[in-house]
Enzyme design. Structure first.
Site, PDB file in Angstrom:
ATOM      1  CD  GLU A 116      -2.780   1.492   0.501  1.00 43.62           C
ATOM      2  OE1 GLU A 116      -2.427   1.563  -0.682  1.00 43.62           O
ATOM      3  OE2 GLU A 116      -3.950   1.719   0.884  1.00 43.62           O
ATOM      4  CG  ASP A 120      -5.188   9.629   5.560  1.00 45.23           C
ATOM      5  OD1 ASP A 120      -5.149   9.964   6.756  1.00 45.23           O
ATOM      6  OD2 ASP A 120      -5.578  10.403   4.664  1.00 45.23           O
ATOM      7  CG  ASP A 176      -3.803  10.620  -6.912  1.00 47.53           C
ATOM      8  OD1 ASP A 176      -3.806   9.864  -5.926  1.00 47.53           O
ATOM      9  OD2 ASP A 176      -4.828  11.152  -7.365  1.00 47.53           O
ATOM     10  NE  ARG A 182      -2.157   8.000  -9.882  1.00 53.14           N
ATOM     11  CZ  ARG A 182      -2.842   7.734  -8.769  1.00 53.14           C
ATOM     12  NH1 ARG A 182      -2.200   7.348  -7.692  1.00 53.14           N
ATOM     13  NH2 ARG A 182      -4.147   7.854  -8.739  1.00 53.14           N
TER      14      ARG A 182
HETATM   15  P1  IMP Z   1      -7.281   5.673   3.850  1.00 54.36           P
HETATM   16  O1  IMP Z   1      -8.363   4.711   3.434  1.00 54.36           O
HETATM   17  O2  IMP Z   1      -7.820   6.933   4.456  1.00 54.36           O
HETATM   18  O3  IMP Z   1      -6.214   5.038   4.704  1.00 54.36           O
HETATM   19  O4  IMP Z   1      -6.622   6.210   2.543  1.00 54.36           O
HETATM   20  C1  IMP Z   1      -5.906   5.388   1.744  1.00 54.36           C
HETATM   21  C2  IMP Z   1      -5.738   5.942   0.355  1.00 54.36           C
HETATM   22  O5  IMP Z   1      -6.014   7.334   0.258  1.00 54.36           O
HETATM   23  C3  IMP Z   1      -4.279   5.781  -0.009  1.00 54.36           C
HETATM   24  O6  IMP Z   1      -4.048   4.520  -0.557  1.00 54.36           O
HETATM   25  C4  IMP Z   1      -4.079   6.913  -0.981  1.00 54.36           C
HETATM   26  O7  IMP Z   1      -4.422   6.509  -2.289  1.00 54.36           O
HETATM   27  C5  IMP Z   1      -5.033   7.987  -0.511  1.00 54.36           C
HETATM   28  N1  IMP Z   1      -4.320   8.962   0.334  1.00 54.36           N
HETATM   29  C6  IMP Z   1      -4.365   9.095   1.673  1.00 54.36           C
HETATM   30  N2  IMP Z   1      -3.566  10.086   2.091  1.00 54.36           N
HETATM   31  C7  IMP Z   1      -2.985  10.583   0.977  1.00 54.36           C
HETATM   32  C8  IMP Z   1      -2.010  11.638   0.744  1.00 54.36           C
HETATM   33  O8  IMP Z   1      -1.493  12.324   1.652  1.00 54.36           O
HETATM   34  N3  IMP Z   1      -1.666  11.847  -0.549  1.00 54.36           N
HETATM   35  C9  IMP Z   1      -2.180  11.136  -1.586  1.00 54.36           C
HETATM   36  N4  IMP Z   1      -3.062  10.143  -1.423  1.00 54.36           N
HETATM   37  C10 IMP Z   1      -3.464   9.876  -0.144  1.00 54.36           C
HETATM   38 MG    MG Z   2      -5.036   8.178  -4.410  1.00 57.33          MG
END
Ligand code: IMP
Ligand code: MG
Length: 192
Positions: A116, A120, A176, A182
């Protein structure tokens, strides 16, 4: 900050589709990423010797990391791809996760490492891990390039973490913003 990230790109240059108003500032240099990926690859090599290793890439964000990581693992392995989308074109999570399979993925009895880009909120990974366990994998672990320090508890463990970073929006090395950046070879903070 980076010093060793190769030829510095002036802020606002067009590489990676950079807009003049959104200037990426290097957070993790190419060198730092290369060294860390080698370390992660060496750890996975030790941990998965003799196992049926599958490195599952979460598209699109993990594609650059996955390509480098799989070459840093000195074992026979399979690569698979899943597309998980929880973000739209903005910088805030939508709270929804959609999972699309690329080809039929055969995981019964295999030892999966999910690759991954960044953890976040953890929503994406939680959904992906459930999906993979339903497929009968013998083990499922996570290797994330980045871990955002947000003080939230995730319902899963991340066994391999490249870098812990502060809670800021980052781009590059696969990550991105609205599908751009990217292809930056480093991880940068987006300054608007
Ligand atoms: P989560 O489900 O909130 O953990 O987010 C996961 C996905 O959100 C990651 O795999 C990224 O594609 C996108 N994402 C989260 N934070 C960032 C960031 O700071 N920059 C770019 N993409 C992010
Ligand atoms: Mg993304």
């Amino acid at each position: 900050m980076s010093g060793k990230s190769g030829p510095a790109r002036p802020p606002g240059e067009s590489a990676g589709g950079v807009h003049a108003a959104e200037r990426p500032r290097v957070l993790l240099s190419e060198d730092a990423i290369r060294r860390r990926v080698a370390e992660l690859g060496a750890r996975i090599t030790e941990d998965y010797r003799g196992r049926d290793l599958v490195l599952v890439c979460l598209l699109k964000g993990a594609v650059v990391f996955h390509a480098d990581l799989c070459r840093a693992v000195g074992l026979p392995l399979r690569v698979e791809f899943l597309r998980a989308a929880s973000y739209g074109s903005g910088t805030a999570t939508s709270g929804r996760v959609r999972i699309d399979e690329v080809d039929g993925i055969e995981l019964a009895g295999s030892d999966v490492v999910v690759v991954e880009d960044i953890v976040d909120s953890g929503l994406t990974l939680a959904a992906i891990l459930d999906w993979l366990r339903d497929r009968g994998a013998r083990s499922v672990e996570v290797c994330a390039l980045l871990w955002k320090e947000r003080g939230v508890d995730h319902p899963f463990q991340v066994r391999y973490i490249g870098f812990r970073i502060e809670d800021r929006f980052v781009v590059g090395y696969g990550l991105d913003h609205a599908e751009l950046y990217r292809n930056l070879p480093y991880v940068a903070l987006l300054e608007t």
